[in-house]
Design an enzyme around this catalytic site. Structure first.
Site, PDB file in Angstrom:
ATOM      1  N   VAL A 107      56.689  49.850  13.370  1.00 25.98           N
ATOM      2  CA  VAL A 107      56.072  50.720  12.369  1.00 25.98           C
ATOM      3  C   VAL A 107      54.578  50.458  12.177  1.00 25.98           C
ATOM      4  O   VAL A 107      53.851  51.341  11.729  1.00 25.98           O
ATOM      5  CB  VAL A 107      56.810  50.586  11.019  1.00 25.98           C
ATOM      6  CG1 VAL A 107      56.532  49.228  10.366  1.00 25.98           C
ATOM      7  CG2 VAL A 107      56.436  51.711  10.071  1.00 25.98           C
ATOM      8  N   TYR A 108      54.096  49.273  12.523  1.00 26.34           N
ATOM      9  CA  TYR A 108      52.681  48.954  12.310  1.00 26.34           C
ATOM     10  C   TYR A 108      51.795  49.863  13.172  1.00 26.34           C
ATOM     11  O   TYR A 108      51.938  49.902  14.393  1.00 26.34           O
ATOM     12  CB  TYR A 108      52.378  47.500  12.645  1.00 26.34           C
ATOM     13  CG  TYR A 108      53.143  46.470  11.843  1.00 26.34           C
ATOM     14  CD1 TYR A 108      53.684  46.780  10.592  1.00 26.34           C
ATOM     15  CD2 TYR A 108      53.327  45.185  12.328  1.00 26.34           C
ATOM     16  CE1 TYR A 108      54.380  45.836   9.859  1.00 26.34           C
ATOM     17  CE2 TYR A 108      54.018  44.236  11.593  1.00 26.34           C
ATOM     18  CZ  TYR A 108      54.554  44.559  10.369  1.00 26.34           C
ATOM     19  OH  TYR A 108      55.255  43.617   9.645  1.00 26.34           O
ATOM     20  N   SER A 109      50.892  50.560  12.527  1.00 26.54           N
ATOM     21  CA  SER A 109      50.006  51.518  13.211  1.00 26.54           C
ATOM     22  C   SER A 109      50.789  52.523  14.042  1.00 26.54           C
ATOM     23  O   SER A 109      50.330  52.990  15.087  1.00 26.54           O
ATOM     24  CB  SER A 109      48.987  50.792  14.105  1.00 26.54           C
ATOM     25  OG  SER A 109      47.993  50.161  13.337  1.00 26.54           O
ATOM     26  N   ALA A 110      52.011  52.829  13.565  1.00 25.33           N
ATOM     27  CA  ALA A 110      52.864  53.811  14.251  1.00 25.33           C
ATOM     28  C   ALA A 110      53.015  53.482  15.737  1.00 25.33           C
ATOM     29  O   ALA A 110      52.943  54.362  16.602  1.00 25.33           O
ATOM     30  CB  ALA A 110      52.309  55.216  14.069  1.00 25.33           C
TER      31      ALA A 110
END
Length: 323
Positions: A59-62
């Protein structure tokens, strides 16, 4: 740098884990995120100091954090076997109805997507980012077990849940002879110690490694001697939700006082306190400046006395559990 086994496994990790959430794409995440060019000096500095444990999430920075993490680790380390790579699954990365959660469908799709972004055949530690109230834990644990047997994952871990939920997951895995969690990535620092009630004693009893997130309380402990707003804190709505309770001011004052007496940065004191707590394997430290890396490395060598440890902990006051 010191190296210890992750829980009761045979895999060794550095006592500092570099959190990769700060690295990725600011356009797809937050303004304080660093792109690959600006992330590389920090990751390289950590690696040169002996850090071999790196944690990210899809999920981090998609997904961009995984891309940056994979690119940099392949560039910095000669071999894939030279570092321990961890990522997580649960939160949505896409917009489809099955692009989140811990269903068998999403877990299998998510690991394949993470492996592509990371540019590797396997991850060393695959963690569920949160508990899924909408998926039977039996389905989740069997899906994770299948990933281990397929060679895509070496070990599995969990993050931020109630102790009864973690115990239930471990029990389900044991009953079915499936792979059990070897680590717990929970919220634990001098300003939030509710994990000491049940989760950490459970992990210690079961041989599960504790790798706390936000060991510096979103930077509050690092700025104990000079409180003020940063680029991140100015847009971080969770700081008020997680911190600011009774006793926090006194804890921060004692961190600043101890740091001044020792002639070190407050971050070193806060991390040294955490490293001294029973059950803690490796705090996950974020770094957007070189001094953040320096403080994390120095904390491993900073030994606080029993008196100092107790002095820092004494003002803490209990608060509601927050995940």
């Amino acid at each position: 740098m010191e190296y210890v086994r992750l829980g009761s496994t045979g895999m060794k990790v550095s006592r500092v884990c570099l959190g990769m959430m700060s690295y990725g794409d600011p356009a797809r995440w937050q303004d304080w995120a660093l792109d690959e060019e600006h992330s590389e000096p920090l990751v390289r500095k950590a690696a040169e100091a002996g850090v071999t444990f790196f944690d990210t999430a899809d999920v981090y920075s998609a997904g961009a954090s995984e891309e940056v993490t994979g690119n940099l680790l392949r560039k910095i380390f000669p071999r894939r076997e030279d570092y321990v790579l961890a990522t997580k699954v649960f939160f949505p990365v896409g917009q489809a109805v099955n692009d989140a959660g811990l269903s068998r469908k999403h877990i299998h799709a998510a690991i394949d997507a993470s492996l592509r972004r990371l540019g590797t055949d396997y991850v060393d530690l695959y963690q569920i980012h949160r508990w899924d109230d909408h998926t039977p834990i039996e389905e989740t644990m069997e899906a994770l077990h299948d990933l281990v047997k397929a060679g895509k994952v070496r070990y599995i871990g969990a993050s931020s849940m109630y102790a009864w939920q973690f115990a239930k997951a471990q029990h389900v895995a044991g009953v079915h002879d499936w792979t059990r969690f070897v680590s717990m990535q929970n919220h634990y620092n001098l300003l939030y110690r509710e994990e000491e009630r049940e989760m950490i004693p459970l992990c210690r009893d079961q041989g599960v490694g504790v790798i706390p997130w936000s060991p510096l309380a979103r930077g509050l402990l690092a700025r104990a001697d000079a409180p003020g707003e940063t680029t991140r804190s100015g847009v971080d709505g969770r700081i008020e939700q997680l911190y600011g309770g009774p006793g926090d001011a006194a804890v921060l004052a004692r961190v600043a006082e101890t740091a001044a007496e020792r002639g070190v940065a407050p971050a070193q004191v806060a991390l040294a306190w955490l490293l001294a707590q029973p059950g803690v394997t490796a705090p996950i430290v974020g770094a957007t400046k070189e001094r953040h890396v320096d403080d994390a490395i120095a904390a491993v060598e900073l030994s606080l006395s029993d008196k100092e440890l107790a002095y820092l902990a004494e003002p803490y006051q209990a608060r509601p559990v927050v995940h």
